[in-house]
Motif scaffolding. Structure first.
Motif, short mmCIF file in Angstrom:
data_model
loop_
_atom_site.label_atom_id
_atom_site.label_comp_id
_atom_site.label_asym_id
_atom_site.label_seq_id
_atom_site.Cartn_x
_atom_site.Cartn_y
_atom_site.Cartn_z
N MET A 66 -9.39 -29.17 -47.40
CA MET A 66 -9.60 -30.24 -47.47
C MET A 66 -10.81 -30.11 -48.83
O MET A 66 -11.28 -30.20 -49.93
CB MET A 66 -9.18 -31.40 -46.60
N LEU A 67 -11.30 -29.23 -48.09
CA LEU A 67 -12.77 -29.55 -48.65
C LEU A 67 -13.55 -28.23 -49.74
O LEU A 67 -14.11 -28.30 -50.87
CB LEU A 67 -14.18 -28.92 -47.75
N ALA A 68 -12.10 -27.84 -49.66
CA ALA A 68 -11.98 -26.31 -50.60
C ALA A 68 -11.38 -26.80 -52.09
O ALA A 68 -11.13 -26.53 -52.64
CB ALA A 68 -11.64 -25.75 -50.32
N GLY A 69 -10.66 -28.43 -51.31
CA GLY A 69 -9.80 -28.70 -52.53
C GLY A 69 -8.41 -28.00 -53.21
O GLY A 69 -8.00 -27.91 -54.02
N ALA A 70 -8.47 -26.83 -51.96
CA ALA A 70 -7.23 -26.36 -52.55
C ALA A 70 -5.76 -25.71 -51.16
O ALA A 70 -6.67 -25.72 -49.47
CB ALA A 70 -7.31 -24.76 -52.39
N ASP A 71 -4.97 -25.26 -51.29
CA ASP A 71 -4.48 -25.87 -49.76
C ASP A 71 -3.88 -24.15 -49.31
O ASP A 71 -2.81 -23.71 -49.91
CB ASP A 71 -2.64 -26.38 -50.38
N ILE A 72 -5.03 -23.41 -49.52
CA ILE A 72 -4.52 -21.59 -49.02
C ILE A 72 -4.01 -21.94 -47.72
O ILE A 72 -3.32 -20.79 -47.81
CB ILE A 72 -6.33 -21.40 -50.00
N LEU A 73 -4.96 -22.49 -46.74
CA LEU A 73 -5.23 -22.11 -45.04
C LEU A 73 -3.13 -22.68 -44.79
O LEU A 73 -3.25 -23.56 -44.34
CB LEU A 73 -5.92 -22.06 -44.14
N PRO A 74 -3.04 -21.84 -44.59
CA PRO A 74 -1.48 -22.24 -43.58
C PRO A 74 -2.46 -23.15 -41.75
O PRO A 74 -2.76 -23.38 -41.39
CB PRO A 74 -1.00 -21.49 -42.61
N THR A 75 -1.20 -24.27 -42.19
CA THR A 75 -1.47 -25.14 -40.89
C THR A 75 -0.21 -25.50 -40.58
O THR A 75 0.94 -25.54 -40.79
CB THR A 75 -2.26 -26.48 -41.99
N GLY A 76 -0.26 -26.08 -39.56
CA GLY A 76 0.84 -26.53 -38.33
C GLY A 76 0.95 -25.21 -36.61
O GLY A 76 0.69 -24.24 -37.32
N VAL A 77 1.30 -26.08 -36.01
CA VAL A 77 1.43 -24.87 -35.14
C VAL A 77 1.94 -23.19 -34.91
O VAL A 77 2.28 -22.58 -34.85
CB VAL A 77 2.23 -25.40 -33.53
N ARG A 78 3.21 -23.35 -36.97
CA ARG A 78 4.52 -22.09 -36.21
C ARG A 78 3.80 -21.74 -37.17
O ARG A 78 4.08 -20.15 -37.89
CB ARG A 78 5.69 -22.70 -36.46
N HIS A 79 2.46 -21.32 -37.71
CA HIS A 79 2.36 -20.81 -39.52
C HIS A 79 1.47 -18.96 -38.39
O HIS A 79 1.35 -19.13 -37.30
CB HIS A 79 0.96 -21.31 -39.24
N LEU A 80 1.52 -18.70 -39.64
CA LEU A 80 1.78 -16.94 -38.98
C LEU A 80 0.00 -16.86 -38.34
O LEU A 80 -0.58 -17.59 -38.52
CB LEU A 80 0.73 -16.23 -41.01
N GLN A 81 -0.14 -15.96 -37.37
CA GLN A 81 -1.31 -15.83 -36.86
C GLN A 81 -2.67 -14.84 -37.89
O GLN A 81 -2.22 -13.65 -38.16
CB GLN A 81 -1.28 -14.34 -35.39
N LEU A 82 -3.27 -15.94 -38.00
CA LEU A 82 -4.86 -15.28 -38.28
C LEU A 82 -6.10 -14.82 -37.43
O LEU A 82 -6.26 -15.08 -36.60
CB LEU A 82 -4.40 -16.27 -39.96
N PRO A 83 -6.64 -14.16 -38.02
CA PRO A 83 -7.99 -13.76 -37.99
C PRO A 83 -8.80 -14.61 -38.47
O PRO A 83 -8.42 -15.48 -39.21
CB PRO A 83 -8.32 -12.27 -38.17
N LEU A 84 -10.21 -14.67 -38.64
CA LEU A 84 -11.46 -15.56 -39.21
C LEU A 84 -10.64 -15.53 -40.67
O LEU A 84 -10.11 -13.73 -41.58
CB LEU A 84 -12.41 -14.67 -39.11
N VAL A 85 -10.68 -15.99 -40.74
CA VAL A 85 -10.23 -16.43 -43.09
C VAL A 85 -11.56 -16.79 -43.65
O VAL A 85 -12.32 -18.36 -43.00
CB VAL A 85 -9.18 -17.15 -43.30
N ILE A 86 -12.48 -16.01 -44.25
CA ILE A 86 -13.25 -16.98 -44.79
C ILE A 86 -12.26 -17.65 -46.73
O ILE A 86 -12.55 -16.36 -47.15
CB ILE A 86 -14.61 -16.09 -45.10
N LEU A 87 -12.97 -18.30 -47.33
CA LEU A 87 -13.01 -19.06 -48.55
C LEU A 87 -14.23 -18.39 -49.16
O LEU A 87 -15.05 -19.21 -48.68
CB LEU A 87 -12.83 -20.39 -48.27
N ASN A 88 -14.42 -18.15 -49.85
CA ASN A 88 -15.31 -17.98 -51.04
C ASN A 88 -15.32 -17.61 -52.28
O ASN A 88 -13.92 -17.71 -52.60
CB ASN A 88 -16.37 -16.58 -50.24
N TYR A 89 -16.16 -17.78 -53.00
CA TYR A 89 -16.44 -17.42 -54.97
C TYR A 89 -16.07 -16.18 -54.92
O TYR A 89 -16.68 -15.01 -54.56
CB TYR A 89 -17.79 -18.09 -55.07
N SER A 90 -15.49 -15.42 -55.87
CA SER A 90 -15.16 -14.97 -56.88
C SER A 90 -14.54 -15.17 -58.47
O SER A 90 -13.58 -16.75 -58.11
CB SER A 90 -14.16 -13.96 -56.53
#
Ligand SMILES: Nc1nc2c(ncn2[C@@H]2O[C@H](COP(=O)(O)OP(=O)(O)OP(=O)(O)O)[C@@H](O)[C@H]2O)c(=O)[nH]1
Ligand SMILES: [Mg+2]
Length: 417
Positions: A66-90
């Motif tokens: 919501m704060l990034a204004g983009a649906d980038i990170l998967p949500t919900g119980v069955r999503h892919l197992q992920l480590p730390l994910v950082i959203l930054n500028y590029s």
């Protein structure tokens, strides 16, 4: 969206010190000071890190999206197992799979699944969202009952990389003992700039319990969090996506507005603290070495000090003279009791900065490379507006710092050849 105090003036002064000090005789002391100056430059050019932490399925990724204004990170119980994910500028979207102490692998575009497949310690996704120039969002793996996150990397270790944290607690069973146990171990200065977000407040069962939940948590809050914020994330997301204009009423009611404001406040304060540290070292360590001294710092107390710090801005120039005149008016009004509270003082400061933001659009500033100055005044207007919604002595002192900084900017921009 998120606006911060400008860092240009201090960064320029630090870079100038690094350049000018090259002509000084080499010594270990000088090398150490130059390293310190470089660290300040690096710190000021690095986005403020904001973590989303909490137990599994608490709603961390939904909030970060919501704060990034983009649906980038998967949500919900069955999503892919992920480590730390950082959203930054590029400038160009890219994904990096990273390992601590090892070479990283970069993928073009957003490639979360490809990156996760090679089992990295963390993934960083670069997006060209302007707000990410100021803040990086760290979506931490959910903690379980043991507090151990993905790959045995502890949430507490990951929190060492950030400046602020939003601990997400699920409103259906808020602030469990397991959460409390982890959070108590967080360093005090991170606690001070962190928020407790109670998620799922759109669910009727949570809504019903909310007054009791808030009562219990407010009583426990103490020094643990800066603020406790109920949030109905799906409501907030749909309010933002509602037609060409967001539905501001729903955005407000969902808790989205308050959460965004509090994150902005926490992050701006962190940036101000970085600026203060840089100014102090410039004044006490770096510039004296070159035989220069910065104008005095503002006195961080009441409105009557405005005149005092306006006196320190030198040398004279036309814009600066008008600026000083406006600040003197505010001082006179404060002394005469015409500004009855801090909100009125902040409003007056905001009006002055607004006036100058307009003046600066057409002004031809004598200093070379001063194109960023009008924008700095624009940003300061937004900041002064936001400060009016805060309580306590902090906003007045923050506002005085902002006014002092702007006075210095005018002093430089309006008088150099
Ligand atoms: N109704 C409601 N659902 C929510 C809210 N926040 C998140 N959800 C839902 O809760 C589920 C979990 O949300 P996530 O954002 O994936 O939670 P997370 O904390 O990132 O989960 P992990 O990364 O698996 O630990 C998803 O189905 C979301 O759509 C909320 O405020 N209200
Ligand atoms: Mg998640």
């Amino acid at each position: 969206m998120i606006e911060f105090p400008g860092v240009e003036t201090e960064t320029k002064q630090l870079e100038q010190f690094l350049e000018d000090s090259q002509s000084l005789p080499a010594s270990d002391e000088l090398t150490a000071l130059q390293d310190e100056a470089r660290q300040h430059v690096s710190r000021l050019s690095t986005a403020i890190g904001i973590a989303f932490a909490g137990e599994f399925s608490a709603g961390k990724s939904s909030l970060a999206n919501m704060l990034a204004g983009a649906d980038i990170l998967p949500t919900g119980v069955r999503h892919l197992q992920l480590p730390l994910v950082i959203l930054n500028y590029s400038d160009k979207p890219r994904t990096v799979a990273g390992w601590w102490g090892q070479e990283h692998k970069t993928f073009p575009g957003v490639a979360l699944t490809d990156a996760a497949e090679i089992n990295p310690d963390f993934i960083s996704i670069g997006l060209d969202t302007p707000a990410l120039q100021q803040v990086s969002l760290f979506d931490l793996p959910g903690t379980g009952v043991s507090g151990i996150a993905h790959d045995d990397t502890n949430t507490l270790d990951l929190l060492k990389f950030v400046d602020c944290a939003i601990w997400c607690t699920n409103g259906t069973s808020p602030w469990r003992e397991s959460e409390r146990q982890i959070w108590q171990q967080v360093p005090d200065n991170l606690k001070k700039s962190s928020l407790l977000a109670i998620t799922h407040t759109d669910l009727p069962a949570v809504q019903e319990e909310l007054p009791d939940i808030l009562k219990r948590l407010e009583a426990e809050k103490g020094e643990l969090f800066q603020e406790i914020i109920p949030i109905a994330t799906p409501e907030a997301v749909s309010a933002l996506a509602d037609g060409p204009e967001p539905d501001f009423e729903r955005w407000n009611e969902s808790g989205g507005q308050f959460l965004a404001e509090q994150i902005l406040t926490a992050a701006s304060r962190r940036r101000e603290a970085d600026l203060e540290n840089a100014r102090r070292d410039l004044k006490e360590k770096f510039l004296p070495l070159l035989g220069e001294v910065l104008p005095e710092e503002p006195v961080e107390t009441e409105a009557t000090d405005v005149e005092e710090f306006s006196e320190n801005a030198a040398p004279q120039n036309e814009l600066l003279a008008i600026w000083k005149e406006r600040l003197s008016d505010v001082c006179r009004q404060t002394e005469a009791g015409d500004l009855s509270d801090s909100t009125e003082l902040l409003q007056s400061c905001q009006e002055i900065v607004e006036e100058f933001a307009e003046r600066l659009i057409d002004a031809k500033l004598p200093a070379t490379g001063a194109d960023w100055v009008p924008e700095e005044f624009e940003r300061a207007t937004d900041l002064l507006l936001l400060l009016q919604f805060e309580t306590g002595d902090g906003p007045v002192s923050d506002a005085l710092n902002v006014m002092h900084q702007l006075g210095e900017t005018l002093s430089w921009a309006g008088s150099h050849p």
